[in-house]
Design a protein around this motif. Sequence first.
Motif, PDB file in Angstrom:
ATOM      1  N   LEU A  18       0.814  -1.107   0.062  1.00  0.00           N
ATOM      2  CA  LEU A  18      -0.002  -0.249  -0.124  1.00  0.00           C
ATOM      3  C   LEU A  18       1.188   1.092   0.101  1.00  0.00           C
ATOM      4  O   LEU A  18       0.652   2.349  -1.155  1.00  0.00           O
ATOM      5  CB  LEU A  18      -1.092  -0.180   1.483  1.00  0.00           C
ATOM      6  CG  LEU A  18      -1.862  -1.231   1.263  1.00  0.00           C
ATOM      7  CD1 LEU A  18      -3.188  -0.891   2.486  1.00  0.00           C
ATOM      8  CD2 LEU A  18      -3.387  -0.742   0.160  1.00  0.00           C
ATOM      9  N   LYS A  19       1.724   1.316   0.571  1.00  0.00           N
ATOM     10  CA  LYS A  19       2.822   2.539   1.179  1.00  0.00           C
ATOM     11  C   LYS A  19       3.764   2.765  -0.474  1.00  0.00           C
ATOM     12  O   LYS A  19       3.758   3.199  -0.950  1.00  0.00           O
ATOM     13  CB  LYS A  19       3.847   2.155   2.208  1.00  0.00           C
ATOM     14  CG  LYS A  19       3.093   2.239   3.187  1.00  0.00           C
ATOM     15  CD  LYS A  19       4.213   2.016   4.610  1.00  0.00           C
ATOM     16  CE  LYS A  19       5.274   2.999   4.599  1.00  0.00           C
ATOM     17  NZ  LYS A  19       6.696   3.099   5.809  1.00  0.00           N
ATOM     18  N   ASN A  20       3.731   1.317  -1.143  1.00  0.00           N
ATOM     19  CA  ASN A  20       5.043   1.263  -2.234  1.00  0.00           C
ATOM     20  C   ASN A  20       4.091   0.222  -2.950  1.00  0.00           C
ATOM     21  O   ASN A  20       5.141  -0.770  -2.972  1.00  0.00           O
ATOM     22  CB  ASN A  20       5.724   0.963  -1.874  1.00  0.00           C
ATOM     23  CG  ASN A  20       6.922   0.917  -3.222  1.00  0.00           C
ATOM     24  OD1 ASN A  20       6.504   1.532  -4.043  1.00  0.00           O
ATOM     25  ND2 ASN A  20       8.212   0.719  -2.695  1.00  0.00           N
ATOM     26  N   PRO A  21       3.314   0.689  -4.314  1.00  0.00           N
ATOM     27  CA  PRO A  21       2.460   0.191  -5.253  1.00  0.00           C
ATOM     28  C   PRO A  21       3.635  -1.012  -5.919  1.00  0.00           C
ATOM     29  O   PRO A  21       2.903  -1.548  -6.560  1.00  0.00           O
ATOM     30  CB  PRO A  21       1.777   1.001  -5.941  1.00  0.00           C
ATOM     31  CG  PRO A  21       1.147   2.250  -5.029  1.00  0.00           C
ATOM     32  CD  PRO A  21       2.752   1.939  -4.037  1.00  0.00           C
ATOM     33  N   ASN A  22       4.623  -0.248  -6.233  1.00  0.00           N
ATOM     34  CA  ASN A  22       6.148  -0.888  -7.274  1.00  0.00           C
ATOM     35  C   ASN A  22       6.617  -2.436  -6.389  1.00  0.00           C
ATOM     36  O   ASN A  22       8.021  -2.034  -6.844  1.00  0.00           O
ATOM     37  CB  ASN A  22       6.525   0.225  -7.543  1.00  0.00           C
ATOM     38  CG  ASN A  22       5.598   0.735  -8.264  1.00  0.00           C
ATOM     39  OD1 ASN A  22       4.551   0.687  -9.382  1.00  0.00           O
ATOM     40  ND2 ASN A  22       6.294   2.175  -8.631  1.00  0.00           N
ATOM     41  N   CYS A  23       6.354  -1.966  -4.830  1.00  0.00           N
ATOM     42  CA  CYS A  23       7.542  -2.435  -4.912  1.00  0.00           C
ATOM     43  C   CYS A  23       8.076  -4.067  -4.644  1.00  0.00           C
ATOM     44  O   CYS A  23       6.440  -5.358  -5.156  1.00  0.00           O
ATOM     45  CB  CYS A  23       6.541  -3.121  -2.582  1.00  0.00           C
ATOM     46  SG  CYS A  23       7.588  -4.030  -1.728  1.00  0.00           S
ATOM     47  N   LYS A  24       9.033  -5.163  -4.934  1.00  0.00           N
ATOM     48  CA  LYS A  24       8.902  -6.234  -5.708  1.00  0.00           C
ATOM     49  C   LYS A  24       9.311  -7.057  -4.751  1.00  0.00           C
ATOM     50  O   LYS A  24      10.273  -6.778  -4.150  1.00  0.00           O
ATOM     51  CB  LYS A  24      10.034  -6.244  -7.048  1.00  0.00           C
ATOM     52  CG  LYS A  24      10.259  -8.026  -7.661  1.00  0.00           C
ATOM     53  CD  LYS A  24       8.796  -8.152  -8.285  1.00  0.00           C
ATOM     54  CE  LYS A  24       9.020  -9.099  -8.965  1.00  0.00           C
ATOM     55  NZ  LYS A  24       8.523  -9.591  -9.701  1.00  0.00           N
ATOM     56  N   ILE A  25       8.281  -7.421  -4.329  1.00  0.00           N
ATOM     57  CA  ILE A  25       8.507  -8.299  -2.748  1.00  0.00           C
ATOM     58  C   ILE A  25       9.373  -9.735  -3.225  1.00  0.00           C
ATOM     59  O   ILE A  25       9.390 -10.959  -4.362  1.00  0.00           O
ATOM     60  CB  ILE A  25       7.144  -9.699  -2.627  1.00  0.00           C
ATOM     61  CG1 ILE A  25       5.842  -8.212  -2.202  1.00  0.00           C
ATOM     62  CG2 ILE A  25       7.154 -10.631  -1.480  1.00  0.00           C
ATOM     63  CD1 ILE A  25       6.611  -7.418  -1.466  1.00  0.00           C
ATOM     64  N   ARG A  26      10.548  -9.778  -2.222  1.00  0.00           N
ATOM     65  CA  ARG A  26      11.232 -11.064  -2.555  1.00  0.00           C
ATOM     66  C   ARG A  26      11.899 -11.796  -1.156  1.00  0.00           C
ATOM     67  O   ARG A  26      12.180 -10.857  -0.181  1.00  0.00           O
ATOM     68  CB  ARG A  26      13.031 -10.180  -3.266  1.00  0.00           C
ATOM     69  CG  ARG A  26      12.730  -9.751  -4.013  1.00  0.00           C
ATOM     70  CD  ARG A  26      14.363  -9.474  -4.585  1.00  0.00           C
ATOM     71  NE  ARG A  26      14.241  -8.363  -6.402  1.00  0.00           N
ATOM     72  CZ  ARG A  26      14.677  -9.282  -7.454  1.00  0.00           C
ATOM     73  NH1 ARG A  26      15.155 -10.630  -7.270  1.00  0.00           N
ATOM     74  NH2 ARG A  26      14.725  -8.501  -8.132  1.00  0.00           N
ATOM     75  N   THR A  27      11.348 -12.932  -1.058  1.00  0.00           N
ATOM     76  CA  THR A  27      11.627 -13.948  -0.074  1.00  0.00           C
ATOM     77  C   THR A  27      12.292 -14.815  -0.264  1.00  0.00           C
ATOM     78  O   THR A  27      13.098 -14.981  -1.084  1.00  0.00           O
ATOM     79  CB  THR A  27      10.483 -14.666   0.498  1.00  0.00           C
ATOM     80  OG1 THR A  27      10.180 -15.477  -0.429  1.00  0.00           O
ATOM     81  CG2 THR A  27       9.070 -13.404   0.771  1.00  0.00           C
ATOM     82  N   ARG A  28      13.100 -15.690   0.739  1.00  0.00           N
ATOM     83  CA  ARG A  28      14.502 -16.491   0.713  1.00  0.00           C
ATOM     84  C   ARG A  28      14.265 -17.738   1.632  1.00  0.00           C
ATOM     85  O   ARG A  28      13.424 -16.887   2.822  1.00  0.00           O
ATOM     86  CB  ARG A  28      15.617 -15.702   0.961  1.00  0.00           C
ATOM     87  CG  ARG A  28      16.108 -15.461   1.710  1.00  0.00           C
ATOM     88  CD  ARG A  28      15.467 -14.693   2.789  1.00  0.00           C
ATOM     89  NE  ARG A  28      15.657 -14.719   4.600  1.00  0.00           N
ATOM     90  CZ  ARG A  28      15.525 -15.310   4.929  1.00  0.00           C
ATOM     91  NH1 ARG A  28      14.536 -16.589   4.561  1.00  0.00           N
ATOM     92  NH2 ARG A  28      15.764 -15.705   6.458  1.00  0.00           N
TER      93      ARG A  28
END
Length: 553
Positions: A18-28
Amino acid sequence: MTHIKNNFINKIIKHAILKNPNCKIRTRFPPEPNGYLHIGHAKSIYLNFNIATKYNGICHLRFDDTNPKKEHVKYINAIKKDIKWLGFDCYKNPKYTSNYFPQLYQYAIQLIQNNLAYVDELNTQEIKNYRGSLTKKGTNSPFRNRSIKENLILFEKMKNGMFAQGAMCLRAKINMKSPYIILRDPVLYRIIYSEHHQTKNEWCIYPMYDFAHCIVDALEKITHSLCTLEFMDNRQLYIWILKKLNFIQKPPKQYEFSKLNLEYTILSKRKIQKLIDCKLVDGWGDPRLHTISGLRNKGYTKNSIKMFCQKIGVTKQQNMIELSLLESCIRKDLNMTSPRRMAVINPIKIIITNIDKDHLEYLDAPNHPNIKEMGTRKIIFSNEIYIEREDFYEHVIKNYKGLVLGEKVRLKYAYTIQANKILKNANNEISCILCTLDLYKEKKLQQPIKKYNIIHWISTKNSIKAQFQLFDVLFKSKDIDQEKDIIEAYNPNSCIIKIGYVESITDHEHVKHAYQFERIGYFLKINKNNQCNTIFNRIVSLKNKYKTFIKSN
């Protein structure tokens, strides 16, 4: 794909988007290749991979290969195999912390240059003593105030193999009086003279997990570094290192959730290795272990493990998960796909005296009681059959539902018989029961008028010999982590082998996965040997048996 339930991590990620719609989620998922994956790792894989998938992100498989003394390529291959089997594709292009060794070395030099790290000559025990405890503040090392120049020279000599293993280490210079013990000048690098499975002998100094992990997270642009609650205090060091190395542009953040605690089960790789060394289990893939390979060898499906991960959810509350929950998942997954067959694992012979010994009759039996599309099969009825030994008793017992001398019982899919006489061997053990058939087809009565108890059976003319491996819990204690000695808590009856009989059709047919042997449980056919035609592993019984187990032990 089964999706994860809504949880606090989901809420955190939704807020970030919501704060950054362009955020690319990365987990590991960062396993250390010093053992096989277990059911607790499955929970972490399920969480990290599904989080990434749900938000159109990426999940990295990254091997935390910073300790060559304990690691081996065989564990890397086993981990990739398990992840592939579970159905997650992050195994295809795995990453290694060792890929970043040159950068990590430079970041260590940067800390030294900023007077935030120093080379220490205290040994492991001395470092522990100087560090203090929760009630006692730490004491500075006598080597803490070395000059930056001297530390740079010594660290380079460490890298060049000029000191013995354990003679020196690199420590962060933080605060020996910090309430967080992890911040009391933690070790960042140590000397190890062991060949590395990826870098061979290129390095003789290796970064500690806490130093390498956060930096590699940042380099790989991990947005959410998810780990278990035991690393909660480590988050302070995670933040400190990233801040001091100027990873201030969108640094990764660590979030903790509760690790999996499962009844009667150990998930510690160190303790599993102890069981292997003591030859109490047959390697990491032993079906009694809750490693992924052990569960797979026992007959668990990937769907059942995913179902279990979904049911237990993700919280910050530590609790003990009942083993019956895991077993209910495999029962549910197998119930609708497993054809029914009859098997007798502890046989006793019955001779029906009022049928000719050459009599052979074919009866219809459903392959599944609720799925007509699975069809029927022919089973043979003859004058000699096997039943379970526990389904016969000489004397009447209250609430007993088997065959009793002088009483009648119904054979499933067949007729009613009455026990008239028993024959015993020289050891006074029952070797055979003589019975008569009731309501035989000449009387044109296919169904008994009175309702009798029903037992399963198998004809001697429609059976093959088989070995049945009946697995029980590996420990007699619910919470094995509370036991001082896991060897003393070991259950010697965790695997019982029985020789019995199963329908002949199982010798040559191919089933999707497993059978349900009626009234006994779900079984996986594994292989053949010289003693028996077939070996079957019991995946799970038809009902939860652990309350009984607790009382009997």
